[in-house]
Write an enzyme that holds these catalytic residues in place. Structure first.
Site, PDB file in Angstrom:
ATOM      1  N   ASP A  33       0.849  -1.195   0.000  1.00  0.00           N
ATOM      2  CA  ASP A  33       0.000   0.000   0.000  1.00  0.00           C
ATOM      3  C   ASP A  33       0.884   1.243   0.000  1.00  0.00           C
ATOM      4  O   ASP A  33       2.100   1.156   0.211  1.00  0.00           O
ATOM      5  CB  ASP A  33      -0.930   0.001   1.232  1.00  0.00           C
ATOM      6  CG  ASP A  33      -2.261   0.696   0.973  1.00  0.00           C
ATOM      7  OD1 ASP A  33      -2.237   1.891   0.589  1.00  0.00           O
ATOM      8  OD2 ASP A  33      -3.319   0.064   1.138  1.00  0.00           O
ATOM      9  N   ASP A  53       3.913   1.670  -5.105  1.00  0.00           N
ATOM     10  CA  ASP A  53       2.823   2.060  -6.003  1.00  0.00           C
ATOM     11  C   ASP A  53       2.641   0.928  -7.016  1.00  0.00           C
ATOM     12  O   ASP A  53       3.466   0.753  -7.914  1.00  0.00           O
ATOM     13  CB  ASP A  53       3.195   3.366  -6.713  1.00  0.00           C
ATOM     14  CG  ASP A  53       2.158   3.786  -7.742  1.00  0.00           C
ATOM     15  OD1 ASP A  53       1.205   3.020  -7.997  1.00  0.00           O
ATOM     16  OD2 ASP A  53       2.306   4.887  -8.316  1.00  0.00           O
ATOM     17  N   VAL A  54       1.566   0.161  -6.848  1.00  0.00           N
ATOM     18  CA  VAL A  54       1.394  -1.028  -7.689  1.00  0.00           C
ATOM     19  C   VAL A  54       0.996  -0.701  -9.125  1.00  0.00           C
ATOM     20  O   VAL A  54       0.911  -1.595  -9.958  1.00  0.00           O
ATOM     21  CB  VAL A  54       0.376  -2.022  -7.077  1.00  0.00           C
ATOM     22  CG1 VAL A  54       0.952  -2.677  -5.833  1.00  0.00           C
ATOM     23  CG2 VAL A  54      -0.954  -1.352  -6.762  1.00  0.00           C
ATOM     24  N   SER A 130     -15.928  -4.707 -10.155  1.00  0.00           N
ATOM     25  CA  SER A 130     -16.982  -3.973  -9.449  1.00  0.00           C
ATOM     26  C   SER A 130     -18.300  -4.184 -10.171  1.00  0.00           C
ATOM     27  O   SER A 130     -18.328  -4.315 -11.404  1.00  0.00           O
ATOM     28  CB  SER A 130     -16.662  -2.471  -9.436  1.00  0.00           C
ATOM     29  OG  SER A 130     -17.770  -1.751  -8.922  1.00  0.00           O
ATOM     30  N   TYR A 142     -14.100   4.449 -14.347  1.00  0.00           N
ATOM     31  CA  TYR A 142     -14.105   3.347 -13.368  1.00  0.00           C
ATOM     32  C   TYR A 142     -14.732   2.092 -13.998  1.00  0.00           C
ATOM     33  O   TYR A 142     -14.187   0.986 -13.890  1.00  0.00           O
ATOM     34  CB  TYR A 142     -14.890   3.802 -12.143  1.00  0.00           C
ATOM     35  CG  TYR A 142     -14.846   2.866 -10.959  1.00  0.00           C
ATOM     36  CD1 TYR A 142     -13.695   2.733 -10.191  1.00  0.00           C
ATOM     37  CD2 TYR A 142     -15.979   2.135 -10.593  1.00  0.00           C
ATOM     38  CE1 TYR A 142     -13.670   1.879  -9.082  1.00  0.00           C
ATOM     39  CE2 TYR A 142     -15.960   1.290  -9.496  1.00  0.00           C
ATOM     40  CZ  TYR A 142     -14.805   1.163  -8.744  1.00  0.00           C
ATOM     41  OH  TYR A 142     -14.786   0.320  -7.651  1.00  0.00           O
ATOM     42  N   LYS A 146     -12.916  -1.506 -14.562  1.00  0.00           N
ATOM     43  CA  LYS A 146     -13.406  -2.724 -13.902  1.00  0.00           C
ATOM     44  C   LYS A 146     -13.917  -3.746 -14.923  1.00  0.00           C
ATOM     45  O   LYS A 146     -13.933  -4.951 -14.644  1.00  0.00           O
ATOM     46  CB  LYS A 146     -14.489  -2.365 -12.880  1.00  0.00           C
ATOM     47  CG  LYS A 146     -13.960  -1.507 -11.711  1.00  0.00           C
ATOM     48  CD  LYS A 146     -12.902  -2.233 -10.900  1.00  0.00           C
ATOM     49  CE  LYS A 146     -12.453  -1.488  -9.681  1.00  0.00           C
ATOM     50  NZ  LYS A 146     -11.421  -2.207  -8.899  1.00  0.00           N
ATOM     51  N   SER A 176     -17.635   1.771   3.071  1.00  0.00           N
ATOM     52  CA  SER A 176     -16.174   1.951   3.050  1.00  0.00           C
ATOM     53  C   SER A 176     -15.854   3.420   2.798  1.00  0.00           C
ATOM     54  O   SER A 176     -16.740   4.210   2.467  1.00  0.00           O
ATOM     55  CB  SER A 176     -15.569   1.122   1.907  1.00  0.00           C
ATOM     56  OG  SER A 176     -16.083   1.580   0.670  1.00  0.00           O
TER      57      SER A 176
END
Ligand code: NAD
Length: 234
Positions: A33, A53-54, A130, A142, A146, A176
């Site tokens: 993370d 940073d992935v 998602s 987004y 996804k 969340s």
């Protein structure tokens, strides 16, 4: 054999719940993370903390080095790190568009390509898609990212079989930090549209990820499991 489960974005929210659930299933943990809370959360969970940073090649190289240095066998990779930069079509900036594609889709691709050979035979990869991939106003970047993750999941499931299994989970509205950012009115409207009449909890996703990461789902690969209280078809 005890193996390490690597969870990207595991310092909070759904990722943290996944880490806790996989620990309960007997895995060692590595949390990747960028959050300032990473080291504290990792210490609480007894996890290896990897600050990276992935979404970047250099970040994935950092993760790989840290895992190799740990000398632990890797059994599970959960590509969970994700961001939103919502805006309606003509108001979305190039930057907002690119950031979401780079982080959500790019990190899933880079981490899988960069780490798949480190996973033990019989290992599993779980990607976070998602329910929003079906299309939400203001989230076309987004939704694209996804939806791309679903294509990637299927392609990688074929490419990595029979050695590894690759599946995706598509959460609906989960309580969340990500959904706390939504305007209250929209949040209430979404929750009211859930057939199971409640927001999902991070644990609902964690339980599903844990099943896909376990031998109990040993004949399941390339699948997308919607965990959204029935909203994917209502
Ligand atoms: N919350 C929801 O309702 C919901 C619904 C569907 C899908 N999802 C997906 O589930 C995943 C987790 O969602 P959440 O609500 O827990 O999000 P969150 O924002 O609470 O947590 C995301 C974590 O990822 C980390 N992260 C972000 N970019 C990173 C990067 N480049 N490198 C390393 N770490 C990075 C953040 O620091 C954070 O700790 C995401 O992929 C999200 O798209 C969430």
């Amino acid at each position: 054999m005890t193996t390490t489960a690597v969870i990207t974005g595991g310092a909070r929210g759904i990722g943290r719940a996944i880490a806790e659930r996989l620990r309960a299933a007997g895995h060692e943990l590595a949390i990747v993370d960028l959050s300032p809370d990473l080291e504290e959360v990792a210490a609480e969970l007894g996890a290896l903390a990897i600050r990276a940073d992935v979404s970047s090649e250099a970040g994935v190289a950092t993760v790989r080095e840290a895992l190799e240095r740990s000398g632990r066998p890797v059994g599970v990779l959960v590509n969970n790190a994700g961001i939103t930069r919502d805006a309606i079509v003509h108001k979305m900036t190039e930057e907002e568009f690119a950031a979401v594609i780079r982080v959500n889709l790019g990190s899933t691709y880079r981490m899988t390509e960069g780490l798949a050979d480190l996973l033990v035979d019989g290992g599993t990869i779980v990607n976070l898609s998602s329910r929003a991939q079906l299309g939400n106003v203001g989230q076309f970047n987004y939704a694209m990212s996804k939806t791309g993750i679903i294509g990637l999941t299927r392609a990688h499931a074929l490419a990595l079989a029979p050695r590894l299994r690759v599946n995706a989970v598509a959460p609906g509205f989960i309580a969340s930090a990500m959904t706390d950012k939504m305007p209250a009115e929209i949040r209430e409207r979404v929750i009211a549209s859930v057939p199971l009449a409640r927001p999902g909890q991070p644990e609902d996703i964690a339980n599903t990820v844990a099943w896909l990461a376990s031998d109990e789902s040993g004949y399941v690969t390339g699948q997308v499991l919607y965990v959204c209280g029935g909203r994917s078809f209502s």
